[in-house]
Design a protein around this motif. Structure first.
Motif, short mmCIF file in Angstrom:
data_model
loop_
_atom_site.label_atom_id
_atom_site.label_comp_id
_atom_site.label_asym_id
_atom_site.label_seq_id
_atom_site.Cartn_x
_atom_site.Cartn_y
_atom_site.Cartn_z
N CYS A 208 38.54 -44.92 44.47
CA CYS A 208 39.47 -45.45 45.47
C CYS A 208 40.84 -44.78 45.41
CB CYS A 208 39.66 -46.96 45.28
SG CYS A 208 40.23 -47.41 43.61
N CYS B 104 36.17 -54.39 38.56
CA CYS B 104 36.39 -52.94 38.70
C CYS B 104 35.70 -52.21 37.55
CB CYS B 104 37.89 -52.66 38.68
SG CYS B 104 38.31 -50.91 38.64
N ILE B 105 34.92 -51.17 37.90
CA ILE B 105 34.19 -50.41 36.87
C ILE B 105 34.92 -49.12 36.51
CG2 ILE B 105 31.92 -51.39 37.44
CD1 ILE B 105 31.38 -48.73 39.01
N CYS C 255 35.85 -46.51 38.18
CA CYS C 255 35.26 -45.25 38.64
C CYS C 255 36.31 -44.29 39.20
CB CYS C 255 34.18 -45.52 39.68
SG CYS C 255 34.83 -46.07 41.27
N GLY C 256 37.43 -44.85 39.70
CA GLY C 256 38.51 -44.00 40.19
C GLY C 256 38.33 -43.48 41.60
N CYS D 241 34.64 -48.41 47.59
CA CYS D 241 34.41 -49.06 46.29
C CYS D 241 32.93 -49.42 46.13
CB CYS D 241 35.26 -50.31 46.16
SG CYS D 241 34.97 -51.16 44.59
#
Ligand code: SF4
Length: 76
Positions: free
Chosen positions: A45, A39-40, A42-43, A20
């Motif tokens: 994780c 959480c941004i 980004c995917g 992350c």
């Protein structure tokens, strides 16, 4: 935001935490939580989770999990 769901319980892998970019995972004894405001999206994780426990909150029915993630991320 991405959200940690029930497959995480007692999983003990922390591959997601390591990847992350914004360190928005919070670690409890038996569960990890993502802070939904940090959480941004980004995917990164999601594919790292061996238990397939991390889902995007755009999937239906995850509202209560988002709130649970928020609650624990703020406590931990
Ligand atoms: Fe962190 Fe990105 Fe996963 Fe959000 S989607 S928890 S920012 S790795």
């Amino acid at each position: 935001t991405y959200v940690v769901t029930d497959n995480c319980i007692a999983c003990k892998y922390t591959d997601c935490v390591e990847v992350c970019p914004v360190d928005c995972f919070y670690e409890g004894e038996n569960f990890l939580a993502i802070h939904p405001d940090e959480c941004i999206d980004c995917g990164v994780c999601e594919p790292e989770c061996p238990a397939d426990a991390i889902r995007p909150d755009t999937e239906p029915g995850l509202e209560s999990w988002v709130e649970l993630n928020r609650k624990y991320a703020e406590i931990w």
